[in-house]
Write a protein that holds these residues in place. Structure first.
Motif: not given
Lengths: 180, 180
Positions: B61-84
């Motif tokens: 459990k922690g703080e939000a990471i810095p807001t960012h963007a990557h112009a050429d990169v698609h990205e997924i999040f799939f949660v395996l455990g916990g909460r985000a």
């Protein structure tokens, strides 16, 4: 944005079809039944500019799927729950075999014959593939709004399976037995 | 093939670097510490002809990471455990927010500012990205042979973080606060 398409159980659920942000709850996605498996597409080539697709496969303990190879498609197996045994024939003709448990990972690069067998009930696998192949399962199987495993299993006709194989350049290798 | 590189805890563990089949046990992979997270790369652009990379992120459990963007990169999040909790700013400037639980999925197409905050200890997320970006975390952080979370956290110098951002075309948006 999500409310337009992300309705659990909605008939004809479809992903957005373009590179827009979206969320899915566990179980949501484009679902299909194929043999004894429920396959759920979470992301398709249409959202990733053709780069990759993401899907989950849920299945009971069962038999190995037909050995197959896809010339243009890289594919991963990441086990979320249960157990699956994966066989791959490498470029030198050597047969690799591994029983994958939760958190374990397998990689099948394009062109190599492979198969897998689910060895525990309630097995769930996350797959990632070169964009496009994620919709093979619905083409070979049948779209469903159900969140459950197929009961009875959905066995496609040989013609349907062959047509999906041609469309997705998925070559069945009924001549090659990797498992057992 | 796998025995040559897939040794848990081996110093300088590296993925095969070419499109060959391989397996990893849970926890194996190219590991790095960045801030309070352990990032493990399971598959890189070098095995997928540049198509996609796969990694896991484990964090308390922690703080939000810095807001960012990557112009050429698609990205997924799939949660395996916990909460985000994930925040994304869409192309119209609208802010999307979702608390992801195990099995939930989020998609961030290229170019959109986003951030996330881990909201439970022992959270694990599986990520897939356009090939190449999977090694941003090691470039910004530090490679490790440990299977544990960093203790203390690894805070890169601003120069190291900025250099990794330039190398991987990851634009930090310290001007934009999406969380809270």
């Amino acid at each position: 944005m999500t409310a337009q398409f992300a309705q659990p159980g909605a008939r004809g659920f479809s992903l957005p079809g373009e590179p827009v942000p979206f969320f899915l709850e566990a179980g949501e996605g484009e679902r299909a039944h194929l043999f004894d498996s429920l396959v759920t597409v979470l992301l398709s080539k249409d959202e990733t500019q053709g780069q990759f697709g993401v899907f989950t496969l849920a299945a009971p303990k069962g038999e190995a799927i037909p050995t197959h190879a896809h010339a243009d498609v890289h594919e991963i197996f990441f086990v979320l729950g249960g157990r699956a045994r994966v066989w791959i024939q490498d470029a030198a003709g050597e047969r690799l075999e591994r029983l994958l448990k939760p958190g374990d990972f397998g990689y099948v690069p394009a062109g190599l014959p492979h198969t897998f067998r689910v060895e525990a009930d309630d097995t769930r696998i996350l797959g990632v593939c070169t964009g496009g192949f994620e919709r093979f399962f619905a083409a070979a199987g049948t779209r469903t709004d159900s969140f459950a495993l197929p009961d009875p299993p959905y066995a496609p006709s040989p013609e349907r399976l062959a047509a999906a194989g041609r469309e997705f350049r998925n070559e069945f290798r009924f001549d090659l037995r990797l498992d057992g």
